[in-house]
Design a protein around this motif. Structure first.
Motif, PDB file in Angstrom:
ATOM      1  N   VAL A  75      10.417   9.282  -9.908  1.00  0.00           N
ATOM      2  CA  VAL A  75      10.204  10.551  -9.165  1.00  0.00           C
ATOM      3  C   VAL A  75       9.212  10.044  -8.018  1.00  0.00           C
ATOM      4  CG1 VAL A  75       8.678  12.511  -9.627  1.00  0.00           C
ATOM      5  CG2 VAL A  75       9.936  11.776 -11.552  1.00  0.00           C
ATOM      6  N   ASP A  76       9.474  11.279  -7.138  1.00  0.00           N
ATOM      7  CA  ASP A  76       8.839  10.952  -5.700  1.00  0.00           C
ATOM      8  C   ASP A  76       7.207  11.284  -5.819  1.00  0.00           C
ATOM      9  OD1 ASP A  76      11.078  10.234  -4.034  1.00  0.00           O
ATOM     10  OD2 ASP A  76      11.851  12.260  -4.617  1.00  0.00           O
ATOM     11  N   SER A  77       6.789  10.751  -4.638  1.00  0.00           N
ATOM     12  CA  SER A  77       5.142  10.872  -5.044  1.00  0.00           C
ATOM     13  C   SER A  77       4.616  11.462  -3.832  1.00  0.00           C
ATOM     14  CB  SER A  77       4.518   9.603  -5.039  1.00  0.00           C
ATOM     15  OG  SER A  77       3.402   9.486  -4.782  1.00  0.00           O
ATOM     16  N   PRO A  78       3.906  12.616  -3.995  1.00  0.00           N
ATOM     17  CA  PRO A  78       3.160  13.355  -3.028  1.00  0.00           C
ATOM     18  C   PRO A  78       1.950  12.297  -2.253  1.00  0.00           C
ATOM     19  CG  PRO A  78       3.627  14.859  -4.597  1.00  0.00           C
ATOM     20  CD  PRO A  78       3.988  13.327  -5.232  1.00  0.00           C
ATOM     21  N   ALA A  79       1.514  11.598  -3.279  1.00  0.00           N
ATOM     22  CA  ALA A  79       0.208  10.737  -2.753  1.00  0.00           C
ATOM     23  C   ALA A  79       0.716   9.882  -1.698  1.00  0.00           C
ATOM     24  CB  ALA A  79      -0.620  10.008  -3.773  1.00  0.00           C
ATOM     25  N   TRP A  80       1.857   8.964  -2.275  1.00  0.00           N
ATOM     26  CA  TRP A  80       2.370   7.915  -1.226  1.00  0.00           C
ATOM     27  C   TRP A  80       3.057   8.598   0.058  1.00  0.00           C
ATOM     28  CZ3 TRP A  80       1.477   3.060  -0.942  1.00  0.00           C
ATOM     29  CH2 TRP A  80       1.183   2.301  -2.145  1.00  0.00           C
ATOM     30  N   ARG A  81       3.522   9.958  -0.250  1.00  0.00           N
ATOM     31  CA  ARG A  81       3.929  10.668   0.926  1.00  0.00           C
ATOM     32  C   ARG A  81       2.967  10.791   2.128  1.00  0.00           C
ATOM     33  NH1 ARG A  81       8.341  13.190   2.615  1.00  0.00           N
ATOM     34  NH2 ARG A  81       8.299  14.853   3.744  1.00  0.00           N
ATOM     35  N   LEU A  82       1.810  11.361   1.540  1.00  0.00           N
ATOM     36  CA  LEU A  82       0.477  11.542   2.453  1.00  0.00           C
ATOM     37  C   LEU A  82       0.432  10.165   3.084  1.00  0.00           C
ATOM     38  CD1 LEU A  82      -1.502  13.414   3.554  1.00  0.00           C
ATOM     39  CD2 LEU A  82      -3.028  12.720   1.790  1.00  0.00           C
ATOM     40  N   VAL A  83       0.300   9.046   2.392  1.00  0.00           N
ATOM     41  CA  VAL A  83       0.034   7.737   3.060  1.00  0.00           C
ATOM     42  C   VAL A  83       1.213   7.557   4.296  1.00  0.00           C
ATOM     43  CG1 VAL A  83       0.200   5.224   2.742  1.00  0.00           C
ATOM     44  CG2 VAL A  83      -1.215   6.634   1.299  1.00  0.00           C
ATOM     45  N   ASP A  84       2.555   7.811   3.829  1.00  0.00           N
ATOM     46  CA  ASP A  84       3.432   7.612   4.861  1.00  0.00           C
ATOM     47  C   ASP A  84       3.151   8.591   6.146  1.00  0.00           C
ATOM     48  OD1 ASP A  84       4.468   5.912   2.893  1.00  0.00           O
ATOM     49  OD2 ASP A  84       6.195   7.568   2.533  1.00  0.00           O
ATOM     50  N   ALA A  85       2.985   9.785   5.678  1.00  0.00           N
ATOM     51  CA  ALA A  85       2.753  10.533   6.993  1.00  0.00           C
ATOM     52  C   ALA A  85       1.538  10.283   7.818  1.00  0.00           C
ATOM     53  CB  ALA A  85       2.576  12.182   6.471  1.00  0.00           C
ATOM     54  N   LEU A 128      -2.392   0.698   2.353  1.00  0.00           N
ATOM     55  CA  LEU A 128      -1.500   1.117   1.637  1.00  0.00           C
ATOM     56  C   LEU A 128      -0.091   1.210   2.047  1.00  0.00           C
ATOM     57  CD1 LEU A 128      -3.238   4.124  -0.122  1.00  0.00           C
ATOM     58  CD2 LEU A 128      -2.923   2.015  -1.184  1.00  0.00           C
ATOM     59  N   SER A 129      -0.215   1.580   3.248  1.00  0.00           N
ATOM     60  CA  SER A 129       1.263   1.579   4.088  1.00  0.00           C
ATOM     61  C   SER A 129       2.123   0.354   4.182  1.00  0.00           C
ATOM     62  CB  SER A 129       1.122   2.368   5.360  1.00  0.00           C
ATOM     63  OG  SER A 129       0.489   1.551   6.306  1.00  0.00           O
ATOM     64  N   THR A 130       1.376  -0.828   3.906  1.00  0.00           N
ATOM     65  CA  THR A 130       2.149  -2.105   3.716  1.00  0.00           C
ATOM     66  C   THR A 130       2.676  -2.433   2.556  1.00  0.00           C
ATOM     67  OG1 THR A 130       0.087  -3.266   3.091  1.00  0.00           O
ATOM     68  CG2 THR A 130       0.371  -2.928   5.609  1.00  0.00           C
ATOM     69  N   MET A 131       2.385  -1.391   1.530  1.00  0.00           N
ATOM     70  CA  MET A 131       2.613  -1.838   0.081  1.00  0.00           C
ATOM     71  C   MET A 131       3.821  -1.241  -0.165  1.00  0.00           C
ATOM     72  SD  MET A 131      -1.135  -1.888  -1.225  1.00  0.00           S
ATOM     73  CE  MET A 131      -0.884  -2.270  -2.972  1.00  0.00           C
ATOM     74  N   THR A 132       4.200   0.071   0.420  1.00  0.00           N
ATOM     75  CA  THR A 132       5.248   0.681   0.082  1.00  0.00           C
ATOM     76  C   THR A 132       6.156   1.353   0.997  1.00  0.00           C
ATOM     77  OG1 THR A 132       4.770   2.831  -0.725  1.00  0.00           O
ATOM     78  CG2 THR A 132       4.533   1.348  -2.388  1.00  0.00           C
ATOM     79  N   ARG A 133       7.177   1.786   0.991  1.00  0.00           N
ATOM     80  CA  ARG A 133       7.517   2.941   1.868  1.00  0.00           C
ATOM     81  C   ARG A 133       8.592   3.875   1.352  1.00  0.00           C
ATOM     82  NH1 ARG A 133      10.866  -1.107   5.653  1.00  0.00           N
ATOM     83  NH2 ARG A 133      12.610  -1.763   4.210  1.00  0.00           N
ATOM     84  N   THR A 134       8.848   5.083   1.647  1.00  0.00           N
ATOM     85  CA  THR A 134       9.714   6.158   1.402  1.00  0.00           C
ATOM     86  C   THR A 134       8.804   6.466   0.040  1.00  0.00           C
ATOM     87  OG1 THR A 134      11.049   4.648   0.307  1.00  0.00           O
ATOM     88  CG2 THR A 134      11.965   5.644   2.323  1.00  0.00           C
TER      89      THR A 134
END
Lengths: 483, 483
Positions: free
Chosen positions: A241-251, B252-258
């Motif tokens: 399942v996709d993660s809004p928290a990681w998505r915020l980090v990505d953005a 955090l952005s070094t730990m995962t992507r997408t």
């Protein structure tokens, strides 16, 4: 009797200050004990009512609580003897005190206690808004009362504009200024009364300020159409399942690098104007006196984000670069221990500080375009305050000359900052009403927006206390008013 | 009288269940109304005392509250008629209910109300821990009582191990197991009694579980030696002061992507073992019956993170890939409105789920090495629970065969999951005590770790209620005990 006191005694307005210390202190305590937290709304309207009563008490001929679509403006007029008119920009709202666990003094008490500063030991008055900006506000009112009570009339006309939404980005001040343009136009200058000695006692004048746009970025699984949509779900689902928290980090990671020091959105800073010749001259002069360690000490910093030693570069960067700051962020479980959830939302509060030539109206469209272009069209951008324009005056303006003259009158050569990194709605006075804002005053305070905010109550030879801060504004009013 | 009820009546233990519905329900309500939130500590010890009293009431010959360095283990022994011994793994602690604003039913009330599920309308019992795992615990105790009260003796010896730290990663269970090795060794199998029908009524068995490591990553300006060190400072300093919040984003952005779907730390997943032949056979079979929409519906998901249609890939990914999840993160101002601060700290809670062959003891060193290598040696890694090992048994184990046989006895062909993505301390039973864990049972519950957690109280023809769930364990105990 020390010399300074002898001089004071020659001016009844100045000795009035000494004679009314208790009355003047209680006026400030009354305002600090009345919360007026505009970001939460706590006490704001009650504070406006108290302030209007104070306007009446000091002798305003006109006092009005002017409604806006948000918090009211408290407006006051005092016609004066001379031909000049001064607009005075004040604010009666404060930041929250949600970080109350970190305060040593109650934010609503106005406790007076000893404080050791680089300028030596003082007595400080602690409380939310003590420095930003109930202290300066009350001190300026005290100065007006001192002149009115001892001379019957001010040497110039004064129009007081006290807003209750400064910490919200002065959301409705532009409406007020536009709606009252006729009675505000034609002033000879504006004053933002503030206590601008630093912790070492050095005095400053500020010729302008940065603008700001403050937004909330939110990733929501529901809007995104991916990840958990309604609530935080069991953390074991992350593998599928996709993660809004990681998505915020990505953005966020597409927006800056090196902990925010490099902005990766070229459009955001494309319009930044370099310092002009007056700015460069002022910066060069400032670099010879400015001590970077003072702010470090006040804010308990161990380092700036550029190498020590090059003060001119530090000043230029502080004043003339735009910044993109994370004010806050949160997602999922933030309590004690180990709740294993995959959060359905993630949020960041972000502010952009704007230097001359940047336009706050550009910021949200640029952020939108950036997020869209990087594949984040679902991330919402909610403005949490109306934008502030940057604003800048020249040292040549008569109101700035009067302020500089007042500093020299009390034996100080102020540092002159072409710009401060903080934001204020000076644009509406300087640019819209053509009444350039001078910002200055003796006295000192610190920890604005932070725990144990304070102003110096009883100073020492290097640092003005409330009394000398009041006297400074009396001298300024006489000087600018021409008598 | 329906046929099923007629069969039940032939076995006094089964009819005892029907006759004691109120007593059995109140036992569960007592446990739900007694909070036992191990991440905060609330009520945990009181709950242990209540549970020990229940062990006594159902007929344990030995009941002990065994102290550990954390929350106690409630241990009970019931010698039985046959030669076999079953270890039973139970937990009496729960997740927090800090998200109380999102609950429709009080988390501590145990409200019974109608609930529409894909299997049809049922009556559900709502409360924190209803499914995870006070409901299954009480149902299993009720099964033991039913056998003891109607037969005088169990068909096999049972040793109950109820820990109070499952939601903390069973921090001290290994100490308990090691310290009580002599009396726990030699069992013929272990049971994790759980209600494993999904919302459509399909029954499941689980042959293993993932491991987990759960840590808090913290950027602190103080430890970093950059940025604000003691408190959040005025946001306007960002242009010349470093930012712990942005630094957390950088790290955090070094730990995962997408959005976390691709893990960028190769060492973390290097040891991952692919499914073995039995796993592949079970996965292939499971893919023919497994409906991915059921979990979507329960968790209100609109999509998984891989394309629809390929059920086998979804299952393989769910069960046999390691995940790196952000459970929570926070920094700076998280209240209403626009406080402009540059935060001095930023924190993320992160969990890593481990599949067979991964070792929880490797995880923190790998994260440490990764952060160090990427220039983040100052970011602290604090374990919030002891690691869980992954654990896996074979369907050929007698205890799993007995469970499968019980499902068939009640007319169900269960889906068999080689592994679940959730984590449990099965390793200490299956691998350390050599008593393989079987996990299963009729009945259904949902929203574990989420608001409005529930179990089905009164079922329908497709979904077992509490009574039928109890009877299932009675049948299992007779079958595994050989009578």
């Amino acid at each position: 009797m020390p010399a300074a006191r002898a001089v004071d005694a020659a001016d009844p307005a100045l000795s009035y200050v000494d004679a009314h210390e208790v009355r003047f202190r209680e006026r400030l305590l009354e305002l600090i004990r009345q919360p007026s937290v505009s970001p939460t709304g706590e006490g704001v309207r009650d504070c406006a009512v108290r302030l209007a009563r104070m306007f009446d008490m000091i002798g305003c001929e006109t006092t009005e609580i002017v409604e806006t679509k948000g918090n009211p403006v408290v407006y006051g007029e005092i016609p004066g003897a001379g031909t000049k008119t001064l607009l005075v920009y004040l604010m009666y709202d404060t930041q929250p005190y949600d970080d109350i666990a970190l305060w040593h003094y109650s934010p609503l008490a106005g406790t007076i206690d000893e404080l050791d500063l680089p300028a030596g030991r003082v007595k400080a008055l602690f409380g939310r808004g003590a420095m930003n900006s109930k202290g300066p506000l009350v001190i300026f009112l005290n100065a007006l009362e001192s002149l009115l009570e001892t001379r019957g009339q001010l040497p110039l006309s004064v129009k007081l504009v006290a807003e209750g939404e400064e910490e919200l980005g002065s959301k409705h001040l532009p409406d007020f200024v536009k709606g009252n343009r006729d009675r505000l136009l034609g002033a000879d200058g504006s004053l933002f009364p503030y206590l601008i000695q630093n912790a070492s006692g050095k005095a400053q004048m500020w010729l302008g300020c940065k603008g700001i746009v403050y937004v909330e970025l939110e990733v929501s699984g529901k809007r995104w159409g991916r990840g958990p949509t309604e609530f935080d779900i069991h953390g074991s689902y992350k593998s599928i399942v996709d993660s809004p928290a990681w998505r915020l980090v990505d953005a966020l990671s597409t927006m800056t690098r090196t902990n925010g020091n490099e902005i990766l959105i070229p459009d955001l800073v494309r319009k930044v104007a370099p310092p002009n010749q007056e700015d460069e001259d002022l910066l060069a002069k400032l670099a010879t006196t400015f001590d970077p360690n003072e702010a470090k000490q006040m804010w308990k910093l161990t380092a700036y984000n550029l190498p020590d030693g090059d003060v001119l570069s530090l000043l230029r960067k502080y004043m003339f670069t735009s910044s993109l700051n994370i004010d806050g962020m949160w997602s999922g479980y933030v309590g004690e221990g180990s709740k294993t959830v995959l959060p359905h939302k993630a949020t960041a509060k972000v502010d952009v500080r704007l230097v001359p030539n940047q336009d706050p109206r550009d910021v949200i469209p640029i952020l939108r375009k950036h997020l869209d272009a990087h594949g984040f069209p679902d991330i919402s951008i909610t403005p949490l305050m109306d934008g502030y324009y940057p604003s800048k005056t020249s040292l040549r303006e008569p109101v700035n000359q009067a302020l500089l003259g007042t500093y020299r009158e009390v034996g100080r050569e102020p540092e002159i900052l072409p710009l401060i990194a903080g934001s204020a709605p000076f644009y509406w006075f300087t640019e819209f009403l053509k009444a350039p804002v001078a910002a200055g005053g003796m006295g000192h305070g610190g920890r604005m927006h932070a725990p144990d905010e304070y102003i110096v109550y009883e100073g020492n030879p290097r640092l003005a206390g409330m009394g000398d801060a009041t006297k400074f504004f009396i001298r300024f009013l006489k000087r600018f008013g021409g008598g």
